[in-house]
Design an enzyme around this catalytic site. Structure first.
Site, PDB file in Angstrom:
ATOM      1  N   HIS A 104     -56.469 -61.283 -44.511  1.00 40.87           N
ATOM      2  CA  HIS A 104     -55.895 -59.961 -44.926  1.00 40.87           C
ATOM      3  C   HIS A 104     -56.623 -59.123 -43.222  1.00 40.87           C
ATOM      4  CE1 HIS A 104     -54.352 -58.814 -47.909  1.00 40.87           C
ATOM      5  NE2 HIS A 104     -54.574 -59.677 -48.910  1.00 40.87           N
ATOM      6  N   ASP A 134     -50.028 -58.204 -48.980  1.00 41.73           N
ATOM      7  CA  ASP A 134     -49.462 -57.633 -50.576  1.00 41.73           C
ATOM      8  C   ASP A 134     -48.546 -56.942 -50.892  1.00 41.73           C
ATOM      9  OD1 ASP A 134     -52.111 -58.989 -51.046  1.00 41.73           O
ATOM     10  OD2 ASP A 134     -53.386 -57.138 -50.683  1.00 41.73           O
ATOM     11  N   HIS A 137     -49.482 -61.936 -53.268  1.00 40.36           N
ATOM     12  CA  HIS A 137     -49.924 -61.843 -51.885  1.00 40.36           C
ATOM     13  C   HIS A 137     -49.223 -63.392 -51.365  1.00 40.36           C
ATOM     14  CE1 HIS A 137     -53.778 -62.694 -49.031  1.00 40.36           C
ATOM     15  NE2 HIS A 137     -53.052 -63.494 -48.600  1.00 40.36           N
ATOM     16  N   GLU A 168     -52.803 -65.559 -56.551  1.00 33.37           N
ATOM     17  CA  GLU A 168     -52.108 -63.533 -56.443  1.00 33.37           C
ATOM     18  C   GLU A 168     -50.571 -63.230 -56.373  1.00 33.37           C
ATOM     19  OE1 GLU A 168     -54.479 -61.972 -53.549  1.00 33.37           O
ATOM     20  OE2 GLU A 168     -56.284 -62.287 -54.733  1.00 33.37           O
TER      21      GLU A 168
END
Length: 232
Positions: free
Chosen positions: A137, A144, A207, A204
């Protein structure tokens, strides 16, 4: 209309090893960070700011090409759906705060696990923090995301909460449950994002990466084009 996407399986992949990922070369192309726009089919809701995570900013920003690819991904969706960005560029301070918070959740949820097992689980859900480590990130190449309904503004049911540290958050968690609404919703998001060049991490569903070391790892590139983006 692109409804064919919902019929395609989400492939199972090995979860990445951070030690391998962080050795991938970075040749930063110096693309600027740009605020995620609020348009009809692409929006942002800075969830960490809203949830008062320490140091979080009231803005989602990503590299310029990432914004373009998000726009492109919306065109791959059924016409009544859009993409909302919950988080994108993230400072080291926010990364540390999230590590602390999600680490606490894991300790409370899984008290029977040893400290080492809890640490291993944390690594699946939150990138490590270190002075030399370029977390995904921090590059402005990770987003996200989830889907929302254009008519109601409601977020779609994806079968687990954003940042939920459980097996339900693994992208393929609902692949064998076609009766669950999350089965089709995750496929729709996954195939729209991958069709424009993003990669997803296995643990995830929300993500996605472009340009950074995780993207290079999952797409078989020799090097990343985004390194750390220090500030907005």
């Amino acid at each position: 209309m692109h409804h064919t996407h919902t019929h395609k399986r989400i492939p199972s992949r090995e979860h990445h090893d951070w030690n391998i990922v962080e050795r991938i070369a970075i040749v930063d192309n110096q693309e600027p960070l740009v605020a995620v726009p609020n348009e009809s089919r692409l929006k942002q809701e800075p969830i960490y700011f809203k949830n008062q995570v320490p140091h979080a900013i009231n803005l989602c920003a990503a590299r310029a090409s990432v914004i373009e690819k998000l726009r492109e991904a919306t065109t791959q969706l059924p016409e009544h759906l859009g993409i909302v960005v919950l988080d994108a560029w993230r400072s080291r301070e926010v990364q540390q705060a999230l590590q602390d918070q999600i680490g606490d959740v894991i300790k409370q949820t899984y008290p029977h696990l040893s400290a080492d097992e809890q640490k291993a689980m944390l690594k699946q859900f939150v990138a490590p923090v270190g002075p030399d480590f370029v977390s995904p990130h921090l590059t402005g190449g990770s987003v996200d995301v989830t889907l929302f309904d254009l008519n109601t503004g409601a977020y779609l049911d994806m079968g687990s909460d954003f940042d939920e540290p459980t097996d339900k958050s693994f992208t393929t968690a609902y692949e064998n449950q076609p009766e669950h609404v999350a089965h089709a919703n995750r496929r729709t998001l996954y195939h729209a994002m991958l069709s424009v060049g993003f990669t997803n991490i296995t643990s995830e569903w929300w993500h996605y990466d472009y340009g950074n070391q995780l993207w290079a790892h999952y797409s078989g590139r020799d090097y990343a084009v985004y390194g750390a983006a220090e500030q907005l």
